[in-house]
Design a protein around this motif. Structure first.
Motif, PDB file in Angstrom:
ATOM      1  N   ILE A 132      55.231  15.098 100.276  1.00 18.97           N
ATOM      2  CA  ILE A 132      55.378  14.000 101.234  1.00 18.97           C
ATOM      3  C   ILE A 132      54.031  13.667 101.878  1.00 18.97           C
ATOM      4  O   ILE A 132      53.646  12.507 101.979  1.00 18.97           O
ATOM      5  N   LEU A 133      53.332  14.698 102.308  1.00 16.16           N
ATOM      6  CA  LEU A 133      51.990  14.474 102.861  1.00 16.16           C
ATOM      7  C   LEU A 133      50.971  14.801 101.782  1.00 16.16           C
ATOM      8  O   LEU A 133      51.005  15.860 101.173  1.00 16.16           O
ATOM      9  N   LYS A 134      50.039  13.821 101.593  1.00 17.00           N
ATOM     10  CA  LYS A 134      49.133  13.956 100.444  1.00 17.00           C
ATOM     11  C   LYS A 134      47.688  13.991 100.899  1.00 17.00           C
ATOM     12  O   LYS A 134      46.881  13.144 100.501  1.00 17.00           O
ATOM     13  N   GLY A 135      47.417  14.940 101.784  1.00 11.37           N
ATOM     14  CA  GLY A 135      46.037  15.084 102.232  1.00 11.37           C
ATOM     15  C   GLY A 135      45.767  14.340 103.522  1.00 11.37           C
ATOM     16  O   GLY A 135      45.094  13.308 103.532  1.00 11.37           O
ATOM     17  N   ILE A 136      46.285  14.869 104.613  1.00  8.27           N
ATOM     18  CA  ILE A 136      46.069  14.255 105.926  1.00  8.27           C
ATOM     19  C   ILE A 136      44.787  14.817 106.548  1.00  8.27           C
ATOM     20  O   ILE A 136      44.604  16.041 106.601  1.00  8.27           O
ATOM     21  N   ASP A 137      43.923  13.946 107.003  1.00  3.21           N
ATOM     22  CA  ASP A 137      42.768  14.350 107.803  1.00  3.21           C
ATOM     23  C   ASP A 137      42.898  13.671 109.155  1.00  3.21           C
ATOM     24  O   ASP A 137      42.925  12.444 109.232  1.00  3.21           O
ATOM     25  N   LEU A 138      42.975  14.486 110.193  1.00  5.37           N
ATOM     26  CA  LEU A 138      43.259  13.915 111.504  1.00  5.37           C
ATOM     27  C   LEU A 138      42.824  14.914 112.576  1.00  5.37           C
ATOM     28  O   LEU A 138      43.057  16.109 112.442  1.00  5.37           O
ATOM     29  N   THR A 139      42.166  14.409 113.612  1.00 11.41           N
ATOM     30  CA  THR A 139      41.796  15.286 114.721  1.00 11.41           C
ATOM     31  C   THR A 139      42.398  14.734 116.013  1.00 11.41           C
ATOM     32  O   THR A 139      42.182  13.565 116.342  1.00 11.41           O
ATOM     33  N   ILE A 140      43.172  15.564 116.681  1.00 11.30           N
ATOM     34  CA  ILE A 140      43.717  15.174 117.986  1.00 11.30           C
ATOM     35  C   ILE A 140      42.799  15.780 119.043  1.00 11.30           C
ATOM     36  O   ILE A 140      42.669  16.995 119.157  1.00 11.30           O
ATOM     37  N   GLU A 141      42.148  14.886 119.796  1.00  7.82           N
ATOM     38  CA  GLU A 141      41.152  15.376 120.741  1.00  7.82           C
ATOM     39  C   GLU A 141      41.779  15.754 122.065  1.00  7.82           C
ATOM     40  O   GLU A 141      42.711  15.109 122.538  1.00  7.82           O
TER      41      GLU A 141
END
Lengths: 400, 263
Positions: free
Chosen positions: B20-29
């Motif tokens: 379902i997720l295919k490589g998430i890049d994410l930063t929650i600051e």
């Protein structure tokens, strides 16, 4: 005092004769006891599909007295709350109205034995138009290893009266093997009202065989019944609510919590004999380890039971792979204008509930305990005594 | 890299064997409000559950770091103790467990320390009562709420408010709000959003991930950064104006730009 025969190694006529000789009772009672003893001697060992009696021997037990503790703070005029022996002595005609009304000597060998030896117990009488506010609390403690006790809770609640009766079965020594022949026979007249809590937390080596009946004889009689089955090694107890009075009704809740090698069976029957009677049965079962629990429920609506409204529910929670539970909800309906429903569910700990609690920081063991306590808490919360509620909750928490 | 940011790298997640997720890049600051927006089926809830550690969501690749810890190595309860909080889209009912008892147990679990008797770290009853009353007052909740069974018979709005109460009690440093707006009418939505804002005011360092399909929640919880999730990947990032653009134009224009006209 009933005779104690702790030294003897088998249960035979000598026991019974000695027991009978030690008592001076009305002739009707002596006759009943003799008939019961004869029925015990004549009957074969019962074959119960769902209760194993493997390893059980009558010769392992000898008649003994249970320690009976009656607590009641009330002083209502005309109300009788007495140990059974004293009640037989002082109010034989009242005792006769309820004793043996439900437990029949021809039912099986254990019922017969129960009736032959029934000695300890409580008798409650509430005269007309009397509200007994203070709960009547009776505790039956099994005294010693090898004891056989025959115990009965009796109550007669007259017209437009009410009472709360709490009975508790415990073992003085949690590891002592014993046989308990338990019983409750409670009769309600017109518009009478009873709250009856029966709480069984016997030791892990105890056999409990018995029967309980609430007879709602009068019109618009009302009962709230809570059965908690937590202790004992093996239990086979039949329960019956007999709604004979027109418009009588019962709310009936119960819990079976079995773990280790416990084998616990309850067989509740809801009998809608009167017109427009209402009954709800709601039982919960938890099984863990290698335990086996049985809910053998039955709703009977004879032709006379027009206008019945009945519902039977049982929900089982399995906490281990090797535990088992059987739920047998039965319906027998011979009247045509009735509402009757039944249902049972059985499942494991809900993964989504578990994850929800874990996601809030609860460690897995605590999350599981909380969900199970919540499941059983709906029943435990119905107990009429707060201290008893806390005590039972702690007992169940320790089992999880 | 700031250890107080939640850093997600190349996260791949499968459910029942389907990726379902295919490589998430994410930063929650830390201290920032991030909106993660996407159409139905884009993987928004999967992201939320995977971050919280739901066993059904299998992480097949990637990493998640928070406060110097590899989050994916932690059990769900350990993630909570680390300061992560998920407000569920569908909060679960647990019969027989009261809100008050549950929250006290959760709070005590957070306060527990290894090797210390839990009785020593447990919140004293009087202090707890004061705290829950204060938080419930802050969220305009009636006192009887605490005595009810967890989500049992709750309306949609009540469930979401209970999620925010839990957040207010547990004081997380990262909050993930999974479609907190779903199933709410505008009044309920305002109440819940205001609750979130109050918790944030109380704790400015709180980092928030607001997962939503619609822009309307973002009228009340103002995002600093908007991420668009589609087909299991973050396909676009921008300021609050991106949410408004999505409101105007829908998701199709991004889909066309990213994936072409094929879909």
């Amino acid at each position: 005092m009933p005779a104690k025969q702790q030294t003897s190694t088998s249960l035979d006529a000598v026991h019974f004769t000695s027991f009978l000789n030690g008592r001076q009772e009305p002739s009707w009672l002596t006759t009943q006891r003799r008939e019961a003893w004869a029925a015990f001697e004549a009957a074969d060992m019962p074959f119960w599909r769902r209760t194993s009696l493997k390893g059980f021997q009558f010769s392992d037990f000898s008649p003994a007295s249970a320690q009976v503790t009656i607590s009641w703070d009330g002083s209502d005029a005309g109300v009788v709350v007495l140990p059974l022996a004293e009640a037989i002595d002082q109010h034989p005609e009242l005792v006769q109205k309820v004793l043996y009304s439900a437990i029949r000597s021809d039912r099986d060998k254990f019922a017969a034995l129960n009736n032959a030896f029934v000695a300890d117990g409580v008798f409650v009488y509430v005269p007309k138009n009397t509200t007994v506010e203070q709960p009547i609390h009776v505790q039956y403690a099994v005294p010693a290893a090898g004891a056989m006790v025959a115990v009965r809770t009796l109550a007669l609640i007259e017209h437009h009266s009410s009472a709360t009766i709490i009975e508790e079965y415990v073992s003085s020594d949690p590891n002592a093997p014993a046989m308990v022949l338990s019983g409750a026979e409670i009769t309600l007249a017109d518009e009478a009202n009873v709250t009856f809590n029966s709480v069984q937390t016997l030791g892990a080596q105890v056999y409990n065989f018995g029967g309980q009946q609430l007879r709602l004889l009068g019109k618009d009689a009302h009962a709230e019944w809570v059965n908690l089955v937590i202790g004992a090694k093996t239990q086979n107890v039949r329960l019956e609510a007999d709604l004979q009075g027109n418009g009588s009704n019962i709310e009936w809740n119960g819990l079976i919590y079995a773990n280790r090698q416990q084998q616990l069976l309850v067989a509740p029957t809801l009998h809608h004999a009167g017109l427009n009677t209402e009954g709800q049965i709601n039982f919960k079962t938890v099984v863990d380890d290698e335990a086996y629990a049985v809910f053998d429920g039955m709703v009977r609506i004879p032709k006379t039971g027009q206008g019945t409204n009945s519902d039977l529910r049982e929900n089982a929670l399995h906490l281990s792979k090797n535990s088992r539970s059987d739920s047998i909800p039965g319906l027998e309906i011979d009247a045509n204008e009735v509402k009757a429903g039944h249902g049972s569910t059985s499942g494991q700990l809900d993964e989504e509930q578990l994850f929800y609690l874990l996601s809030r920081g609860l460690p897995p063991v605590e999350a599981k305990r909380m969900i199970v306590l919540g499941f059983v808490g709906e029943i435990i919360d119905l107990l009429a005594d707060e201290d008893l509620r806390d005590q039972i909750e702690a007992l169940v928490a320790a089992k999880i | 890299m700031d250890a107080n940011n939640l850093v997600i790298r190349n996260l791949h997640v499968a459910v029942d064997g389907k990726e379902i997720l295919k490589g998430i890049d994410l930063t929650i600051e830390q201290g920032k409000i991030h909106a993660v927006m996407g159409p139905n089926g884009s993987g928004k809830s999967t992201l939320a559950y995977a971050l919280a550690g739901h066993p059904r969501y299998e992480v097949t690749d990637g990493e998640v770091w928070y406060k110097g810890q590899d989050v994916l190595d932690l059990e769900p309860n350990e993630r909570s103790k680390l300061g992560m909080f998920l407000a569920f889209q569908y909060p679960v009912a647990v019969a027989g467990v009261s809100v008050a008892n549950f929250l006290r147990a959760a709070l005590n679990a957070h306060r527990a320390q290894e090797g210390v008797d839990p009785k020593e770290t447990a919140i004293p009853m009087a202090e707890y009562r004061k705290l829950i009353k204060q938080r419930m007052d802050m969220l305009n909740m009636a006192p009887d709420f605490a005595r009810r069974y967890l989500n049992e018979g709750f309306s949609g709005g009540e469930k979401k408010r209970l999620e925010i109460l839990q957040m207010a009690m547990l004081q997380p440093s990262i909050a993930i709000l999974d479609e907190t707006d779903s199933g709410l009418d505008i009044d309920a939505l305002k109440i819940v959003a205001e609750g979130v804002n109050r918790v944030k005011e109380d704790r400015p360092e709180l980092g928030v991930m607001v997962i939503t399909h619609y822009q309307r929640l973002l009228n009340y919880i103002k995002p600093d950064i908007v991420h668009v999730l589609m087909n299991g990947q973050i396909v676009r990032e921008g300021g609050p104006e991106l949410a408004l653009e999505l409101e105007d134009r829908g998701y199709d224009f991004i889909r066309e730009e990213v994936f072409g006209n094929a879909s």
